[in-house]
Design a protein around this motif. Structure first.
Motif, mmCIF file in Angstrom:
data_model
loop_
_atom_site.group_PDB
_atom_site.id
_atom_site.type_symbol
_atom_site.label_atom_id
_atom_site.label_comp_id
_atom_site.label_asym_id
_atom_site.label_seq_id
_atom_site.Cartn_x
_atom_site.Cartn_y
_atom_site.Cartn_z
ATOM 1 N N LYS A 254 89.678 -39.331 52.480
ATOM 2 C CA LYS A 254 88.472 -40.056 52.915
ATOM 3 C C LYS A 254 88.338 -41.401 52.208
ATOM 4 O O LYS A 254 87.845 -42.379 52.774
ATOM 5 N N CYS A 255 88.791 -41.463 50.963
ATOM 6 C CA CYS A 255 88.624 -42.690 50.173
ATOM 7 C C CYS A 255 89.797 -43.662 50.347
ATOM 8 O O CYS A 255 89.839 -44.703 49.686
ATOM 9 N N GLY A 256 90.763 -43.316 51.200
ATOM 10 C CA GLY A 256 91.821 -44.282 51.494
ATOM 11 C C GLY A 256 93.127 -44.063 50.757
ATOM 12 O O GLY A 256 93.886 -45.008 50.538
ATOM 13 N N PHE A 257 93.411 -42.818 50.412
ATOM 14 C CA PHE A 257 94.706 -42.488 49.795
ATOM 15 C C PHE A 257 95.551 -41.668 50.769
ATOM 16 O O PHE A 257 95.014 -40.891 51.565
ATOM 17 N N ALA A 258 96.857 -41.848 50.672
ATOM 18 C CA ALA A 258 97.790 -40.956 51.370
ATOM 19 C C ALA A 258 98.339 -39.988 50.323
ATOM 20 O O ALA A 258 98.792 -40.425 49.257
#
Ligand SMILES: C[S@@+](CC[C@H](N)C(=O)[O-])C[C@H]1O[C@@H](n2cnc3c(N)ncnc32)[C@H](O)[C@@H]1O
Length: 243
Positions: free
Chosen positions: A202-206
Motif C-alpha cells: 500500500k505504501c509503494g514497495f514491491a
C-alpha cells in the motif's frame, strides 16, 4: 504511546546479557538469512531503525556504506552504541519511530532488526521510510513472527506425545500484547503476516523476498537449544524495493 522498555534498568541489564548483545550480528542466528536479503552496500546511504547497540551500523560501514544513521528511542542503547563506535560516518540520533520525520530521498537502504513489532502505527512509519528512500532503494527488516506475537500468553506447552507446542490464539486480533520477556509488561504490537506485507504494498514497495526464519539443521546441531525454534518460526524477514 511508546513504552521505551530498553531504558528500564532491569530490562536493559537482562538484554545486555543475551548472546546477540554480547557477540553482535554473529550471535544472532537469523543474521545469515537477513544478510542475504541486503543489497550491495558500497557507497550507499543507510538508515537503521531501532539500531540498538549499533552492530549493524558498524557492519554496514565495513561493507563500504558511505554513511549510516542509526536511530533509537533508548538513551541506554544509544550510549553503548556511541561508546563502541569510532567512525565519523556513523551518526546516532535519539528518535521515536512513532513520530519519525526523515528528509526525502536521503537513503538507499532502510534496515531494521527486531524493532518494528514495537511500533503501533506501522503505516505511518512505512510511508515516512518510503519517502526517505531514493527510487529503487531497499527496505529490509526482521520482526518477531506473527505466530510468535499472536498469543495472549506466549509460551511453550507439551502435547500428549511430549512434543513442544506453541499455542496460537487471537491471531486475527491485531494490536498490543503485554508480554513477559526479560521482564513483565513488555508491550509488542501484533499484526498478521498479511498486514505486514499489505502495508508495504500500500505504501509503494514491491516485495522482493519473505522468509519465515527458523534455524538450519546445522545450526541446531551446533546449538541444540535452537531445536524448539523449528516448531514455529520465531522471526519474519522481509526484503522490499521502493517503487
Ligand atoms: C530487540 S532490540 C534490536 C536492536 C538492534 N536492531 C539489533 O538487532 O541488535 C529493539 C530496539 O528497538 C528500539 N525501539 C523500540 N521501540 C522504538 C521506537 N518506538 N522508536 C525507536 N526505537 C525503538 C529499542 O530501544 C531497541 O534498541
Amino acid at each position: 504511546m511508546t513504552q521505551n522498555i530498553y531504558d528500564d534498568g532491569m530490562f536493559f541489564a537482562e538484554y545486555s546479557r543475551l548472546r546477540r548483545s554480547v557477540e553482535g550480528l554473529d550471535g544472532a542466528p537469523e543474521w545469515p538469512a537477513l544478510r542475504a536479503l541486503l543489497p550491495e552496500l558500497h557507497g550507499r546511504r543507510v538508515l537503521d531503525l531501532g539500531c540498538g547497540f549499533g552492530w549493524f551500523c558498524r557492519w554496514a560501514r565495513q561493507q563500504g556504506a558511505a554513511r549510516v544513521l542509526g536511530i533509537d528511542v533508548s538513551e541506554r542503547m544509544l550510549a553503548q552504541a556511541r561508546a563502541t563506535t569510532q567512525d565519523p560516518a556513523i551518526a546516532y540520533t535519539r528518535a521515536d519511530m512513532e513520530a519519525l520525520e526523515l528528509p526525502a530521498g536521503s537513503f538507499d537502504l532502510a534496515f531494521s532488526s527486531l524493532a518494528l513489532h514495537y511500533v503501533q502505527d506501522l503505516d505511518r512509519l512505512v510511508r515516512e521510510v518510503h519517502g526517505s528512500l531514493a527510487p529503487g532503494g531497499s527496505l529490509v527488516f526482521s520482526v518477531e513472527h506473527p505466530v510468535f506475537t499472536a498469543p495472549a500468553k506466549p509460551g511453550w506447552s507439551r502435547g500428549a506425545d511430549g512434543r513442544a507446542t506453541w499455542p496460537i490464539d487471537s491471531y486475527l486480533d491485531q494490536g498490543p500484547r503485554s508480554t513477559v520477556w526479560l521482564t513483565k509488561g513488555v508491550i509488542k504490537h501484533h499484526r498478521t503476516v498479511a498486514a505486514y506485507l499489505n502495508t508495504l504494498i500500500k505504501c509503494g514497495f514491491a516485495i522482493a523476498q519473505v522468509e519465515e526464519w527458523g534455524p538450519t539443521e546445522e545450526q541446531v546441531q551446533s546449538q541444540p537449544a535452537l531445536a524448539a525454534e523449528r516448531q514455529r518460526p520465531p522471526f519474519l524477514l522481509v526484503g522490499a524495493k521502493r517503487l
